[in-house]
Design an enzyme around this catalytic site. Sequence first.
Site, PDB file in Angstrom:
ATOM      1  CB  SER A  15      -0.655   0.149   1.021  1.00 50.42           C
ATOM      2  OG  SER A  15      -0.230  -0.614   2.310  1.00 50.42           O
ATOM      3  N   GLY A  17       5.225   3.434   0.765  1.00 52.06           N
ATOM      4  CA  GLY A  17       6.657   2.778   0.841  1.00 52.06           C
ATOM      5  C   GLY A  17       7.086   2.159  -0.110  1.00 52.06           C
ATOM      6  CB  ILE A  18       9.699  -0.587  -0.129  1.00 53.62           C
ATOM      7  CG1 ILE A  18      11.058   0.209   0.781  1.00 53.62           C
ATOM      8  CG2 ILE A  18      10.243  -1.748  -0.901  1.00 53.62           C
ATOM      9  CD1 ILE A  18      11.545   0.249   1.847  1.00 53.62           C
ATOM     10  NE  ARG A  38      -2.004  -4.156   9.448  1.00 56.87           N
ATOM     11  CZ  ARG A  38      -1.719  -3.500  10.072  1.00 56.87           C
ATOM     12  NH1 ARG A  38      -2.454  -3.980  11.080  1.00 56.87           N
ATOM     13  NH2 ARG A  38      -1.040  -2.442  10.213  1.00 56.87           N
ATOM     14  CD  GLU A  44      -9.842  -1.521  -5.018  1.00 61.52           C
ATOM     15  OE1 GLU A  44      -9.113  -0.833  -6.174  1.00 61.52           O
ATOM     16  OE2 GLU A  44      -9.941  -3.113  -4.913  1.00 61.52           O
ATOM     17  CG  ASP A  63      -3.765  -8.642   9.874  1.00 60.40           C
ATOM     18  OD1 ASP A  63      -2.075  -9.067   9.790  1.00 60.40           O
ATOM     19  OD2 ASP A  63      -4.523  -8.551  10.577  1.00 60.40           O
ATOM     20  CB  SER A 144      16.571  -4.822   7.223  1.00 57.88           C
ATOM     21  OG  SER A 144      16.854  -3.558   8.682  1.00 57.88           O
ATOM     22  CE1 TYR A 159      12.226  -3.996  11.578  1.00 58.65           C
ATOM     23  CE2 TYR A 159      14.658  -3.192  11.685  1.00 58.65           C
ATOM     24  CZ  TYR A 159      13.151  -3.181  10.978  1.00 58.65           C
ATOM     25  OH  TYR A 159      13.515  -3.185   9.577  1.00 58.65           O
TER      26      TYR A 159
END
Length: 252
Positions: A15, A17-18, A38, A44, A63, A144, A159
């Site tokens: 949806s 960013g990357i 999500r 769209e 999700d 990352s 993280y």
Amino acid sequence: MERWVGRVALVTGASVGIGAAITRALVRQGMKVVGCARNVQQIEDLKKELKSEKGQLIPIKCDITNEEEILSMFGRIQSELGGVDVCINNAGLAHCAPLLSGSTADWKNMLDVNVLGLCICTREAFQQMRKNKVDDGHIFLINSMSGHRVIPSANGHFYSATKYAVSGLLEGIRNELQELKSHIRVTAISPGMARTEFEIRNMKSREEGERIYAEYKCLEATDLADAVIYALSAPPHVQIHDILLRPTEQTS
């Protein structure tokens, strides 16, 4: 990229960013791209933006922390598109949750998205490729630099542990593919600081996120999309294992 025209790619976390940048790049190369997140409304909107491009974007609400939704999505990909050829595990998140004082709920959420969701999507993509006799497929793990070194910042330590897990999973997936004598390739892309919504969501403050991004010239989401296209463009016999990207000004 000619051999990928008309074939099916899945991009998780598509949806913003990357993920959105990778989706744009693949649609422009002529692929049928299933973009999941999500917040499907943003995908769209992206579909409308790309309506005149060579390929096609198919938005699906999913999700990644919910296995039933993942399995349902792969069922739709099989029945409506004939199965997946490329799986790009991009969905990921971070919380400020130190090892000695962090929230258990935050730790679980990072594990569910960054590790378990990635594993489930990878398993389902491989099984679908195998069922459909796709032996030139490609699986991507968006990792990352935090999966390669630990910086002295307590907020990022858990993280980083999830991303070290991704580095280990990369090796395990590659070994299992070799044991099966499969020609499906697996590639990780490990960026340093990239200017996306990531730090804004992590810090829960646009002002604080923008302050972090202003410290030096960051990577752009399109830099990672270019890395995906590079790996996909390699001849089928070439295994591009792990691409490490970092801003020239980043020192750690």
